[in-house]
Design an enzyme around this catalytic site. Structure first.
Site, short mmCIF file in Angstrom:
data_model
loop_
_atom_site.label_atom_id
_atom_site.label_comp_id
_atom_site.label_asym_id
_atom_site.label_seq_id
_atom_site.Cartn_x
_atom_site.Cartn_y
_atom_site.Cartn_z
N ARG A 43 7.28 24.98 -48.75
CA ARG A 43 6.52 23.77 -48.44
C ARG A 43 5.01 23.92 -48.67
NH1 ARG A 43 8.58 22.13 -42.66
NH2 ARG A 43 8.17 24.35 -42.49
N LYS A 147 21.33 37.49 -44.38
CA LYS A 147 21.86 37.51 -43.03
C LYS A 147 20.85 36.86 -42.08
CE LYS A 147 21.38 40.94 -40.11
NZ LYS A 147 20.15 41.37 -39.43
N HIS A 177 21.89 44.23 -46.80
CA HIS A 177 21.06 45.16 -47.59
C HIS A 177 21.53 46.61 -47.45
CE1 HIS A 177 18.84 45.79 -43.81
NE2 HIS A 177 18.33 46.87 -44.35
N LYS A 181 21.87 50.30 -50.37
CA LYS A 181 21.28 51.63 -50.20
C LYS A 181 22.05 52.63 -51.07
CE LYS A 181 19.73 50.73 -45.44
NZ LYS A 181 18.28 50.83 -45.41
N GLU A 215 17.27 53.38 -34.41
CA GLU A 215 15.92 52.96 -34.84
C GLU A 215 14.91 53.39 -33.80
OE1 GLU A 215 15.62 49.18 -37.25
OE2 GLU A 215 17.08 48.65 -35.73
N ASP A 234 22.83 41.50 -34.51
CA ASP A 234 21.80 41.96 -35.44
C ASP A 234 22.28 43.14 -36.31
OD1 ASP A 234 19.09 41.78 -36.42
OD2 ASP A 234 18.68 43.67 -35.39
N HIS A 239 25.89 45.46 -40.64
CA HIS A 239 25.66 46.79 -41.19
C HIS A 239 26.68 47.83 -40.70
CE1 HIS A 239 22.12 44.72 -42.29
NE2 HIS A 239 21.40 44.98 -41.23
N LYS A 329 17.70 50.11 -30.54
CA LYS A 329 16.26 50.08 -30.82
C LYS A 329 15.57 51.02 -29.84
CE LYS A 329 15.93 46.12 -33.49
NZ LYS A 329 15.66 46.36 -34.89
C1 BG6 Z 1 17.98 44.23 -40.15
C2 BG6 Z 1 17.86 43.95 -38.68
O1 BG6 Z 1 19.11 43.61 -40.68
O2 BG6 Z 1 18.11 45.65 -40.35
C3 BG6 Z 1 16.68 44.70 -38.09
O3 BG6 Z 1 17.67 42.56 -38.49
C4 BG6 Z 1 16.76 46.17 -38.41
O4 BG6 Z 1 16.61 44.51 -36.68
C5 BG6 Z 1 16.99 46.39 -39.90
O5 BG6 Z 1 15.55 46.77 -38.01
C6 BG6 Z 1 17.27 47.84 -40.21
O6 BG6 Z 1 17.26 48.02 -41.59
P1 BG6 Z 1 16.87 49.42 -42.24
O7 BG6 Z 1 17.11 49.23 -43.69
O8 BG6 Z 1 15.42 49.65 -41.89
O9 BG6 Z 1 17.75 50.43 -41.60
#
Ligand code: BG6
Length: 480
Positions: A43, A147, A177, A181, A215, A234, A239, A329
């Site tokens: 936009r 996602k 994603h 990897k 993480e 999440d 994943h 986290k």
């Molecule tokens: C994302 C999540 O899909 O993946 C995030 O929404 C997370 O919360 C991230 O931090 C982790 O991705 P990567 O590639 O850094 O392990």
């Protein structure tokens, strides 16, 4: 044949941080198909040049030492911008005209990338359909969805239905994603290009499997989103279950998108449905200390930032081999690893002579950041009677290959342009994943067990998670 990628949400974070740097790097490596163009739509008012200039600054930042002004200038000639609103159907008619104009009548592939808030997915899809932009008479038309894909099973099914009103399933690319990897792709290679692992990759030799995505970062500026999502939506629905599918699947007859995804879906179909009663024993939930003070988070939030699940894959290969999935986290470090924990030898010949508990063999697949594979086995400590020690055969991508591993988006964008959906989630995978996760979310909402354990940051989550494993005669492999 031309290739055009239309990015909706052009002024957003994902576009500047990931998509454009990935396309730029592919350009530098001369991997993009000939005549690839990028059209950003959002936009915000921008001229083509103003958008290019803003992208040049962000790409210089995110591509770091790969950025080269001259290369950028030649790439930027294929980058265009259109101001448009996903909510306005007339803007899609205009989009159609803009595409004809920049493609100058050449027929080819068009990719529509939804890098917007998920609230707009259904509207974008409907408007693309109404403007005839999904029609493939002049070349392939593909849609990429980021996602989260739905909020639960019902909304994911609804979104699949909305998509299928306009696009055939083979036109749809649902991004996870993690599948882009290198080390995740290498799992296919480890399992299916080598013959030594297959005979022991089953219930006869494997005691259990651990999949950890830890993480170090907390939720940061994403408190608003995170508090309505939580760790299961999440990280697990997408994943972690993707990693589990590739670890547990059978070899496909060929490496083709549908055959691979058939095998992955069968894994999810074999996962034992989780009842509310099982949730009490088979799950752990935690929240890091200080989470409720994060911006955007409710002060009495019950959202889990850590979870561990024990899943059972009830098929011939994995019967009685638990899969422990864990993510959180604000943990000790950033690491993603898959541990195949083998059984103890049938007779412990050396254990009483050993100074330490010998443990059993394990194969550790380091997905990130220390990408590699280690096989742990016992060795005799020299000159020390019959003392044993665990040692390992250690493969590291960094030592073996001198170049840096590419970001996941490079591979995924290239695959979309080339029409290879192997590394994208199919509609059934997504729905089945939600079917596994939903009952846990539901039970956590409605019952007090398991307790939401508050854990101090910079450790491996709540102490209950360690105890829970100990009670089952097992332990987490906690190595950074
Ligand atoms: C994302 C999540 O899909 O993946 C995030 O929404 C997370 O919360 C991230 O931090 C982790 O991705 P990567 O590639 O850094 O392990």
């Amino acid at each position: 044949m031309s290739h055009t990628i239309v990015i909706f949400g052009a002024s957003g974070d994902l576009t500047t941080r990931k998509l454009i740097p990935a396309l730029y790097r592919l350009w530098v490596k001369r991997r993009l198909p000939a005549d690839t163009k990028v059209l950003g739509v959002s936009r915000t008012e921008f001229s083509h040049d103003a958008w290019r200039k803003s992208l040049s600054e962000s790409t210089a930042k995110f591509a770091g030492k790969d950025f080269d002004e001259q290369e950028w200038q030649s790439f930027a000639k294929s980058v265009f911008y259109m101001q448009g609103d996903i909510g306005k159907s007339e803007d899609f008619q205009r989009l159609s005209d803009v595409l004809d104009e920049i493609e100058q009548g050449s027929e080819g592939t068009r990719v529509f990338y939804l890098s917007t808030t998920p609230r707009l997915y259904a509207t974008a899809v409907a408007n693309l359909g109404a403007a005839g932009l999904a029609d493939e008479s002049n070349g392939p038309r593909r849609i990429v969805i980021e996602k989260p894909f739905g909020y639960d099973a019902a909304t994911a099914r609804q979104l699949n239905d909305d998509l299928h009103q306009v696009f055939a399933e083979n036109q749809v690319y649902r991004i996870d994603h993690y599948l882009g990897k290198e080390t995740v792709q290498n799992l296919f290679v480890l399992r299916f290009a080598n013959s030594i692992f297959e005979p022991i990759w089953n219930r006869q030799y494997v005691d259990h499997v651990q999949i950890t995505v830890a993480e170090e970062l907390a939720v940061g500026r994403r408190g608003d989103y995170y508090d309505t999502s939580g760790i299961l939506r999440d990280m697990f629905q997408n994943h972690l279950l993707q990693l589990m599918m590739i670890t547990a699947m059978e070899a496909p007859a060929r490496m083709s998108a549908d055959l691979i995804r058939d095998e992955k879906a069968k894994v999810l179909q074999s996962v034992r449905p989780i009842t509310a009663e099982m949730v009490k024993q088979d799950t752990i939930r935690g929240q890091y200390e200080g989470y409720r003070q994060e911006k955007g988070v409710a002060t009495d939030s019950q959202t889990a930032t850590f979870a561990a699940l024990k899943l059972h894959v009830d098929n011939w290969r994995w019967s009685n081999v638990p899969f422990y999935l864990r993510s959180g986290k604000a943990l000790s470090c950033r690491t993603t690893q898959i541990v195949i924990q083998f059984r103890e030898p049938p007779q412990p010949l050396f254990s009483d002579q050993s100074s330490q508990s010998p443990g059993a063999n394990r194969l550790v697949i380091q997905v990130q950041p220390a990408e590699g594979i280690q096989l742990h086995f016992h060795t005799k400590v020299p000159d020390a009677g019959m003392n044993l020690r665990m040692t390992d055969l250690d493969f590291s991508f960094q030592r073996e290959f001198s170049f840096a591993l590419p970001d996941a988006y490079q591979r995924l964008l290239l695959d979309v342009l080339n029409g290879d959906a192997s590394l994208f989630a199919r509609s059934d995978e997504v729905e089945l994943s939600w079917d596994i996760i939903d009952p846990v979310i539901e039970a956590w909402k409605n019952q007090t067990e398991p307790n939401l354990d508050i854990y101090p940051p910079a450790l491996w989550g709540p102490a209950e998670s360690m105890q829970w494993m100990e009670e089952q005669g097992r332990e987490w492999f906690d190595v950074c």
